[in-house]
Scaffold this motif. Structure first.
Motif, PDB file in Angstrom:
ATOM      1  N   ILE A  95     -14.556  -0.532   1.659  1.00 10.19           N
ATOM      2  CA  ILE A  95     -13.400   0.187   1.103  1.00 10.19           C
ATOM      3  C   ILE A  95     -13.177  -0.236  -0.342  1.00 10.19           C
TER       4      ILE A  95
ATOM      5  N   ILE B 277       1.752  12.291  -9.665  1.00  9.37           N
ATOM      6  CA  ILE B 277       1.110  13.608  -9.668  1.00  9.37           C
ATOM      7  C   ILE B 277       2.110  14.739  -9.478  1.00  9.37           C
ATOM      8  N   MET B 278       3.266  14.485  -8.862  1.00  8.37           N
ATOM      9  CA  MET B 278       4.145  15.618  -8.550  1.00  8.37           C
ATOM     10  C   MET B 278       5.263  15.840  -9.554  1.00  8.37           C
TER      11      MET B 278
ATOM     12  N   LYS C  32       0.802  23.341  -4.096  1.00  7.37           N
ATOM     13  CA  LYS C  32       0.391  22.120  -4.773  1.00  7.37           C
ATOM     14  C   LYS C  32       1.001  20.906  -4.066  1.00  7.37           C
ATOM     15  N   ARG C  33       2.267  21.108  -3.627  1.00 10.76           N
ATOM     16  CA  ARG C  33       2.954  20.011  -2.963  1.00 10.76           C
ATOM     17  C   ARG C  33       2.247  19.633  -1.672  1.00 10.76           C
TER      18      ARG C  33
ATOM     19  N   LEU D  34      -6.142   5.284   4.337  1.00 11.80           N
ATOM     20  CA  LEU D  34      -7.258   4.403   3.978  1.00 11.80           C
ATOM     21  C   LEU D  34      -6.750   3.011   3.617  1.00 11.80           C
ATOM     22  N   LEU D  35      -5.695   2.986   2.786  1.00 13.36           N
ATOM     23  CA  LEU D  35      -5.198   1.689   2.309  1.00 13.36           C
ATOM     24  C   LEU D  35      -4.555   0.898   3.441  1.00 13.36           C
TER      25      LEU D  35
ATOM     26  N   LEU E  30      -6.546  -3.024  -7.564  1.00 11.07           N
ATOM     27  CA  LEU E  30      -6.354  -3.096  -6.112  1.00 11.07           C
ATOM     28  C   LEU E  30      -7.666  -3.488  -5.436  1.00 11.07           C
TER      29      LEU E  30
ATOM     30  N   PHE F  24      -3.290  14.664   0.252  1.00 11.32           N
ATOM     31  CA  PHE F  24      -4.150  13.715  -0.462  1.00 11.32           C
ATOM     32  C   PHE F  24      -3.552  12.318  -0.423  1.00 11.32           C
ATOM     33  N   VAL F  25      -2.247  12.244  -0.703  1.00  8.71           N
ATOM     34  CA  VAL F  25      -1.608  10.929  -0.727  1.00  8.71           C
ATOM     35  C   VAL F  25      -1.594  10.325   0.671  1.00  8.71           C
TER      36      VAL F  25
ATOM     37  N   CYS G 282       1.218   4.303  -2.809  1.00 10.32           N
ATOM     38  CA  CYS G 282       1.086   5.744  -2.591  1.00 10.32           C
ATOM     39  C   CYS G 282       2.327   6.489  -3.073  1.00 10.32           C
TER      40      CYS G 282
ATOM     41  N   ALA H 146      -0.909  17.797  -2.409  1.00  8.50           N
ATOM     42  CA  ALA H 146      -0.627  16.448  -2.887  1.00  8.50           C
ATOM     43  C   ALA H 146      -0.240  15.551  -1.730  1.00  8.50           C
ATOM     44  N   ILE H 147       0.613  16.084  -0.817  1.00  7.51           N
ATOM     45  CA  ILE H 147       1.047  15.258   0.311  1.00  7.51           C
ATOM     46  C   ILE H 147      -0.157  14.901   1.182  1.00  7.51           C
TER      47      ILE H 147
ATOM     48  N   ILE I  79     -13.107   2.208  -3.646  1.00  4.24           N
ATOM     49  CA  ILE I  79     -11.968   2.287  -4.570  1.00  4.24           C
ATOM     50  C   ILE I  79     -12.388   1.898  -5.981  1.00  4.24           C
TER      51      ILE I  79
ATOM     52  N   PHE J 276       1.977   6.827  -6.692  1.00  9.34           N
ATOM     53  CA  PHE J 276       0.949   7.813  -7.022  1.00  9.34           C
ATOM     54  C   PHE J 276       1.476   9.229  -6.842  1.00  9.34           C
ATOM     55  N   TYR J 277       2.227   9.430  -5.740  1.00 10.29           N
ATOM     56  CA  TYR J 277       2.802  10.760  -5.491  1.00 10.29           C
ATOM     57  C   TYR J 277       3.745  11.135  -6.634  1.00 10.29           C
TER      58      TYR J 277
ATOM     59  N   LEU K 102      -4.946   8.851   1.288  1.00 12.93           N
ATOM     60  CA  LEU K 102      -5.060   7.590   0.552  1.00 12.93           C
ATOM     61  C   LEU K 102      -4.296   6.491   1.273  1.00 12.93           C
ATOM     62  N   ALA K 103      -3.078   6.843   1.745  1.00 11.81           N
ATOM     63  CA  ALA K 103      -2.258   5.847   2.431  1.00 11.81           C
ATOM     64  C   ALA K 103      -2.949   5.388   3.704  1.00 11.81           C
TER      65      ALA K 103
ATOM     66  N   MET L 178       0.833  -1.206   0.000  1.00 10.67           N
ATOM     67  CA  MET L 178       0.000   0.000   0.000  1.00 10.67           C
ATOM     68  C   MET L 178       0.867   1.255   0.000  1.00 10.67           C
ATOM     69  N   ILE L 179       1.956   1.234   0.817  1.00 10.07           N
ATOM     70  CA  ILE L 179       2.821   2.420   0.873  1.00 10.07           C
ATOM     71  C   ILE L 179       3.501   2.624  -0.484  1.00 10.07           C
TER      72      ILE L 179
END
Lengths: 118, 251, 511
Positions: C228, A25-26, B2-3, B16-17, C196, B9-10, A18, B6-7, C232, A21-22, B13-14, A14-15
């Motif tokens: 969840i 987007i970045m 923006k950074r 949740l996962l 996922l 949001f990620v 992410c 983004a951090i 997703i 994903f980061y 997400l992390a 999962m990490i």
């Protein structure tokens, strides 16, 4: 927390997802974005193959004659084989798009290309 | 700004996962739902039902062969996509990297590469053919073929390698994967079963088992040849096939 | 096993088979690509049409690939909605490929303009590739709607996605390539989210078959995982379907692609994400949760309402007509998602009917746009003033399709909106009903403005003088077939709606 330590593989996957994903987007560099996408894909494959794991299980290949040992679940492995091929295809297509992008703009950086108004 | 967004949001997400990961059944436990429902049947009856000692190959080609057919189509689509995007014409940038890099390899390294590539090709044939019984299979073997062609291109130059596998040959080889599935599947329909049933019409049970293994190997070979051809073609296309060909001819 | 049962699989594999044959055959016979592709699509249309009465009689058709009984093998499961979608997909693909023939063909004589992307001739090597990709994307959509297995759905979704990235970028020029990159940057992570979610779902249920997922209640320890994974999965499909906050790839991709490709993408490809949402919500998750879903459903409903208003406003503000149509798609996706999020049989009926209406009308829109661009090169709405003097048939087809998009009574668009609004009233969501009405008014603004420009205003400063007239018949006739179909769908609604209603009644509508 204890549950997470039991499922360390899942947590790492999962990490990793992410992180990928980061990166997508970045980073404005297309090649780095592709690397990020690949990290995401690998994370999902890692997760899927961990689902199929069985403690002390062997690879699911039967040797004729021998008594079958406990074997890991073959279905997630077949699934990720399919998914790996899909991810390779996606990456190949994305690389060709990046190549074309480079030919048009002289850079693979999306932010720099935005200033290119030709 | 923006950074930071983004951090945030990620991280959400992390969280949740990771929450999901903590709730999942413990990894590797024999009582997990995954090890209870479908998988035991594959493991227990796979070798005799699906006709493969390698159960992953059995799932891939037989139980879920339809997925694999779609997957082979994904490869064809990706190849078509690469052709569609790149085309064959020369574009604004005058030269790609292959034009500039014309360093001749020494005779020693060239002969070494030729030897190496021949062994890679032998290995890939072995991997494709043993796919039904041991780890391996069409995709892995095909990828090895592609790797062999790539090494040969790097060492021997583009023109000499491309000469061996011209476009017209590759176009035919690239269709073998779907072709094998279509033919084998239709044979199944003709014998009165459903599509992608590995069976022949009008033979007894013992012959049926042999026929099934043969058809599985046919599909493996079809996939292997196709993956090798597609990998080669994508690699060549990314090198801008036509330009490099012209450059080599001029040189 | 009756022979006609195999009609469930052969539309898909025939298209894939011909798609890989085309590059081989065109090595020798250059001009065989289009006839082969057309024949393959015609065959799949006939086979899909055979399925409809079968499915109507039996309720649904289940085909076990490799003769493995589900859940051990992959099952193809076609209900009435699926069969209708298969017919619709094959029919629209066939019409668009007939239209494509002249669009991608080289100029016939010296000095004649080609029809391809802004008069640039399509590279010869790309032509068979175009037809191959077209057939593969048709096959992937058929496979997706027919599939009864969640992982198989993922594979076909990705097959569809790869073809659509490639088709967007096929001109190879600057803007299409950038649009395709933007599309990929959103759609590939979305696909990974879907995978996922499938992994999460598999790890707690141990099965991948949709019907089996519905029948096997996971133990209550895993209720959170199920929720969840649902969220997703919905997010992943929503990106593919361009539902409001994640729609940003759509306007670029759909307006910068060549027009027949835009028609295909807007009419069918984005609908696959919606079909996926409907499929997993009612088949796989249908019985897993009842009360927990209302939170998700409410968010989706509001997102859809915003999509309607936002899409309409953005469509009105655009100057390029292809961009306007693309934002119109964002808006109509809002309608479809709204009808599904209301969780009401009437609204769901309206939304599924709207899938068909919008597919036909939007395909017609983009084919008209393709005709206008490839004849004149004009791209902005202002340039369309007086277009009907030179291209009356094209403009009339556009006007007919816009009647359906707005929802004027005799056309099919009226029926779908009628059901949507009555669904809103049934569930007491007066506000959502008002949004649907307001959306229709705004749709009228952006559609009828173009129609008004075309028919009632003179061309401005010398435009349209060099345009010689209508496009070739092989492009105008397909456009007109679609325009007529939007009308005809309104008249055959009494034939389509009752079975569709039965199909919906059999879904587990619980929330």
């Amino acid at each position: 927390m204890i549950a997470l330590l039991d499922n360390l593989n899942y947590a790492v996957a999962m990490i990793l997802f992410c992180i990928g994903f980061y990166t997508v987007i970045m980073r404005s560099n297309l090649i780095k974005k592709i690397v990020g996408l690949t990290i995401m894909q690998v994370a999902v494959f890692f997760f899927l193959v961990s689902i199929g794991y069985l403690a002390d299980g062997e690879a699911p290949t039967v040797i004729p004659g021998a008594p079958p040992p406990p074997m890991v679940n073959p279905l997630p492995q077949a699934m990720i084989l399919t998914a790996i091929v899909i991810s390779v295809s996606t990456t190949a297509l994305f690389l060709s798009l990046a190549l074309k992008f480079y030919e048009h703009h002289g850079t693979v950086d999306m932010d720099k290309a935005k200033e290119d108004k030709r | 700004m923006k950074r930071v967004l983004a951090i945030l949001f990620v991280s959400a997400l992390a969280a949740l996962l990771l929450y999901a990961a903590a709730l999942l059944p413990p990894m590797g436990d024999a009582d997990n739902p995954t090890n209870q429902h479908i998988a035991p049947r594959y493991l227990e009856r796979g070798p005799e039902e699906a006709g493969t000692h390698n159960i992953v190959a059995g799932v891939l080609l037989n139980y879920r062969g339809y997925d694999t057919m779609a997957e082979v189509a994904v490869l064809s689509a990706a190849l078509a996509g690469v052709f569609a995007v790149l085309g064959k014409g020369r574009t604004r940038i005058g030269s790609t990297f292959i034009d500039g890099a014309r360093v001749e390899f020494s005779i020693v390294s060239r002969i070494a590469v030729i030897l190496l590539v021949s062994f890679i090709m032998l290995l890939s044939i072995q991997v494709i053919l043993q796919g039904t019984n041991l780890p391996g299979g069409g995709f892995q073997g095909g990828a090895a073929i592609g790797a062999g062609v790539m090494i040969s291109t790097l060492a021997l130059g583009f023109g000499r390698t491309q000469h061996r596998v011209p476009y017209s040959l590759r176009a035919i080889l690239e269709s073998t994967g779907i072709l094998a599935f279509f033919v084998v599947g239709t044979i199944g329909v003709v014998s009165g079963a459903n599509f992608l049933t590995y069976t022949l019409p009008g033979i007894n049970e013992q012959a049926q088992a042999i026929a099934r293994t043969t058809m599985l190997i046919v599909v493996e070979i079809g996939i292997g040849v196709m993956v090798g051809a597609v990998a080669t073609s994508v690699f060549f296309a990314l090198l801008r096939e036509k330009e490099a060909h012209d450059v080599d001819r001029a040189a | 096993m009756e022979l006609s049962q195999h009609a469930a699989i052969y539309p898909i594999v025939t298209l894939l088979f011909v798609a890989v044959l085309i590059p081989v055959i065109t090595l020798r016979k250059k001009n065989w690509d289009m006839p082969l592709a057309g024949l393959a699509l015609l065959a799949s249309l006939v086979l899909s049409a055979i399925l409809v009465p079968q499915v109507r009689a039996a309720g649904y058709l289940s085909y076990h690939l490799g003769s493995w009984e589900p859940p051990f093998g992959i099952e193809i499961r076609i209900d009435f909605l699926g069969a209708l979608m298969m017919v619709l997909i094959s029919a629209i693909c066939l019409i668009v490929i007939v239209y494509s023939r002249r669009y991608v063909a080289p100029a016939r004589s010296e000095g004649e303009k080609t029809f391809f992307f802004h008069f640039e001739e399509m590279e010869e090597s790309k032509r068979p590739v175009y037809y191959s990709l077209f057939l593969v994307i048709s096959a992937s959509m058929l496979g997706f709607v027919a599939s009864g297995d969640i992982f198989n759905m993922f594979v076909f979704l990705e097959l569809k996605a790869i073809c659509s990235y490639a088709l967007v970028a096929i001109p190879g020029t600057r803007l299409p390539v950038r649009a395709a990159i933007k599309y990929m940057l959103m759609a590939v992570p979305a696909a990974m989210l879907v995978l996922l979610a499938i992994g999460l779902l598999y790890s707690v249920t141990g099965t991948l078959n949709l019907a089996d997922l519905a029948e096997r209640p996971a133990s209550s320890d895993y209720a959170q995982i199920i929720n969840i994974s649902y969220v997703i999965l919905i997010v992943g499909f929503a990106v593919k379907a361009a539902v409001f906050p994640v729609h940003i790839w759509l306007p670029d991709a759909h307006s910068k692609a060549p027009s027949p490709v835009s028609a295909l993408l807007s009419a069918l490809v984005v609908k696959m994400g919606l079909f996926g949402i409907i499929r997993v919500s009612y088949s796989a998750y249908g019985t897993h949760f009842h009360s927990d879903a209302s939170f998700v459903v409410n968010i989706v409903m509001w997102a859809a309402a915003i999509a309607i208003v936002y899409g309409a406003i953005m469509a009105i503000r655009q100057r390029e007509f292809k961009l306007m149509m693309a934002y119109g798609t964002v808006m109509n996706i809002g309608y479809i998602v709204l009808g599904f999020a209301l969780i009401d049989e009437t609204a769901l009926l309206g939304s599924m009917y709207h899938v068909m209406v919008h597919a036909l009308a939007k395909a017609c829109f983009f084919l008209c746009a393709g005709l206008i661009i490839s004849r004149s090169g004009y791209q902005t709405i202002d340039d369309l003033k007086g277009a009907s003097r030179k291209m009356p048939l094209t403009c009339a087809a556009f006007a007919l399709a816009s009647l359906a998009i707005v929802g004027i009574p005799p056309t099919s668009g009226f029926i779908s909106k009628w059901y949507l609004i009555s669904g809103c009233l049934n569930t007491g969501n007066i506000f959502m009903g008002a949004i649907i009405l307001a959306g229709s008014v705004m749709a009228a603004v952006y559609c009828f403005r173009v129609v008004y420009y075309m028919f009632f205003l003179p061309p401005s400063n010398g435009l349209w003088q060099e345009v010689s007239g209508e496009g070739p018949a092989s492009m105008v006739v397909p456009t007109w077939i679609l325009a007529a179909a939007t009308l005809a769908l309104g008249f055959v609604s009494s034939w389509v709606l009752p079975p569709l209603r039965d199909a919906i009644a059999s879904l587990p509508l619980g929330a």
